[in-house]
Design an enzyme around this catalytic site. Structure first.
Site: not given
Ligand SMILES: *[C@@H]1O[C@H](CO)[C@@H](O)[C@H](O)[C@H]1NC(C)=O
Ligand SMILES: *[C@@H]1O[C@H](CO)[C@@H](O)[C@H](O)[C@H]1NC(C)=O
Ligand SMILES: *[C@@H]1O[C@H](CO)[C@@H](O)[C@H](O)[C@H]1NC(C)=O
Ligand SMILES: CC(=O)N[C@H]1CO[C@H](CO)[C@@H](O)[C@@H]1O
Length: 508
Positions: A118, A334
């Site tokens: 992430d 992201d």
């Protein structure tokens, strides 16, 4: 204008209501899962007993002392390395649980953990021994492991007197003092969270040692030990052992390894949206050549200046300030988010423009937010590519097969309206795996730049060893998840039983 009417009908449902609705409906898990991985830690907040604060802003002013403390450690065993090859698995396809994860080893002796990669969050955490409701099987039958610092010869608790903890707690009024354990709560934008305490232990990784070759190496890293149920992250069949934050803050694994002189503060991912898995490497990527653009300074995430959006060969006519108003400047990159989100005005124009190439479509709104339609021809022939333009002439083209995904016999549009989300962080532009898959995305934290190029994520890239100057190939991985998932095992046993019974009865 049937298009516009249908899009407007995607009524802004309150986020909470939507999460609840999706949470209850376990069987139609796709939208639940979609939501689960969306906004992973976009709105990252750390809480401890007494205070609530933004971790990102927290770190903004204190980087120097955190890195100084890691450097202090590093003199003893300085060993700059060529790069790290992080084996990954999973897929960004929204129709197949959009989720990429890596396998890492922790502790002495080392055990394997599967963690979601992430780039939108700043710490690594894994579920720990005290976790009450953590599953033992996760995403596609992966065997999950709970970390126990007492089982590891090298595991130790981080107490409040550690510099790391003082930095994290600085703005908090919790009064974390001396020998108390250093607590954390990581809250993600979708409402899921992890709570626990910080520990330090050796993390094992694959050091690049030759072409498509690695050797095991280790470094000591501070990470979160999740002691409580992590809400959504542990309650569904996309559960993993934890999250590996590749964010900018000095608390992330890469920052810790970099300031200890173990890796260069650069990494790259190539998420394979076709075969799953892909390439995730830490180090100086020299092949492919990638055009770079500056990260927007003073932002807590990887933000870049978006200048225009082109659909087919037409530029959308957007107000110039649309990507620069508000606290969040530019577009956020992201990997922890599955889809892509835009301010309402951008979203409306984008979807109307795309659908105008097929005026006869009958649009349906599925689960409040997904614009879907019946379409059985090749989407790449029927719809235009979308090209995003960024500073320094950097482009990013997303093809119809990336932004349209099949669901329930329909094709659905992956673009989302961030304006319908409740909460303070609306009207953001957030580019997730939908956009990032099948690209080599390079993050250069030393020069504060980011860039990408369309790439075959099943092939290989080249990393340069900063010390010897030699260049090595790093290839793709697709960590196999359990060949037999739990439900497949049950089905198999059931079939076996039926066959046996049949044999017995026909035998009688
Ligand atoms: C870490 O690496 C060093 C040097 O290669 C090795 O001697 C040591 O056993 C490793 N430690 C762990 C915990 O794996
Ligand atoms: C980073 O910036 C320095 C100085 O501007 C430059 O020499 C170097 O080539 C840059 N590194 C990369 C990988 O682009
Ligand atoms: C991507 O690379 C792999 C491995 O080199 C190769 O087998 C495959 O054909 C390539 N795919 C495309 C579309 O070029
Ligand atoms: C974002 C961030 O925290 N980066 C800092 C980490 O520490 C180094 C010093 O070693 C700074 O240069 C970075 O800006």
């Amino acid at each position: 204008m049937s298009n516009r009417a249908a899009i407007a009908a995607a009524a802004p449902a309150a986020e909470a209501e939507r999460v609840e609705k999706m949470g209850r409906n376990n069987t139609s898990s796709i939208f639940c899962l979609l939501f689960l991985v969306n906004f992973l830690n976009l709105i990252s907040t750390k809480v401890n007993a007494g205070g609530v604060f933004q971790v990102d802003y927290k770190f903004a002013g204190t980087e120097r002392s955190l890195s100084a403390l890691r450097e202090h450690d590093s003199i003893r065993h300085l060993q700059i390395i060529a790069g790290v090859d992080l084996p990954i698995g999973g897929t960004g396809r929204p129709d197949a649980v959009g989720l990429y994860y890596a396998k890492i080893g922790i502790g002495t002796p080392s055990k394997d953990y599967y963690v979601q990669v992430d780039t939108g969050s700043d710490i690594m955490w894994v579920n720990c021994i005290n976790c009450q409701q953590c599953p033992t099987r996760g995403y596609r039958g992966l065997e999950l492991t709970q970390y126990n610092p007492k089982d590891s010869l090298t595991g130790q608790l981080i107490t409040c007197e550690w510099e790391f903890c003082k930095e994290i707690m600085r703005d908090s009024s919790s009064g974390c003092t001396s020998n108390e354990t250093c607590l954390y709560t990581e809250v993600y934008g979708d409402g899921s969270f992890s709570m626990g305490y910080f520990v330090e232990d050796f993390v094992q990784y694959d050091r690049v040692s030759g072409d498509l070759q690695t050797q095991s190496a280790n470094g000591s890293v501070i990470f979160g030990c999740g002691a409580g149920p992590s809400a959504d992250l542990s309650s569904s069949d996309d559960a993993l052992d934890g999250v590996l934050g590749f964010g900018k803050a000095n608390s992330s694994l890469i920052s810790q390894l970099a300031s200890a002189g173990r890796v260069k503060n650069m990494f790259a991912h190539c998420l394979d949206g076709v075969n799953g898995g892909g390439i995730f490497a830490i180090g100086h990527v020299v092949q492919p050549k990638v055009n770079m653009t500056a990260l927007v300074p003073n932002q807590s995430h990887y933000n870049v200046n978006m200048t225009a959006i082109e659909v087919g060969h037409a530029m959308l006519s957007l107000p110039t300030e649309v990507f620069t108003v508000g606290d969040t400047k530019g577009a956020i990159i992201d990997s922890g988010t599955t889809l892509a989100y835009f301010p309402e005005i951008v979203y409306q124009q984008l979807v109307v423009k795309i659908l105008s190439s097929q005026p006869d479509l009958k649009l349906q709104i599925v689960h409040d937010d997904y614009t879907c339609f019946d379409y059985s021809d090749s989407v790449d022939d029927g719809f235009p590519p979308v090209t995003f333009h960024f500073g320094n002439s950097l482009n990013l083209t997303v093809y119809p097969h990336d932004y349209l995904f099949p669901f329930d016999g329909l094709m659905c549009v992956g673009w989302q309206n961030s304006g319908v989300l409740s909460g303070e962080k609306t009207n953001i532009t957030l580019l997730g795996d939908l956009v990032l898959s099948n690209k080599l995305v390079l993050y250069d934290l030393e020069n504060q730049t980011i860039g990408w190029t369309t790439y075959n994520c099943s092939s290989s890239i080249k990393l340069k060893d900063e010390i010897t100057g030699s260049v090595h190939l790093v290839g793709a991985h697709s960590i196999p998840s359990c060949a037999f998932s739990q439900s497949a095992q049950k089905a198999f046993i059931f079939l076996l039983l039926m066959t046996l019974l049949q044999a017995i009865f026909t035998g009688l």
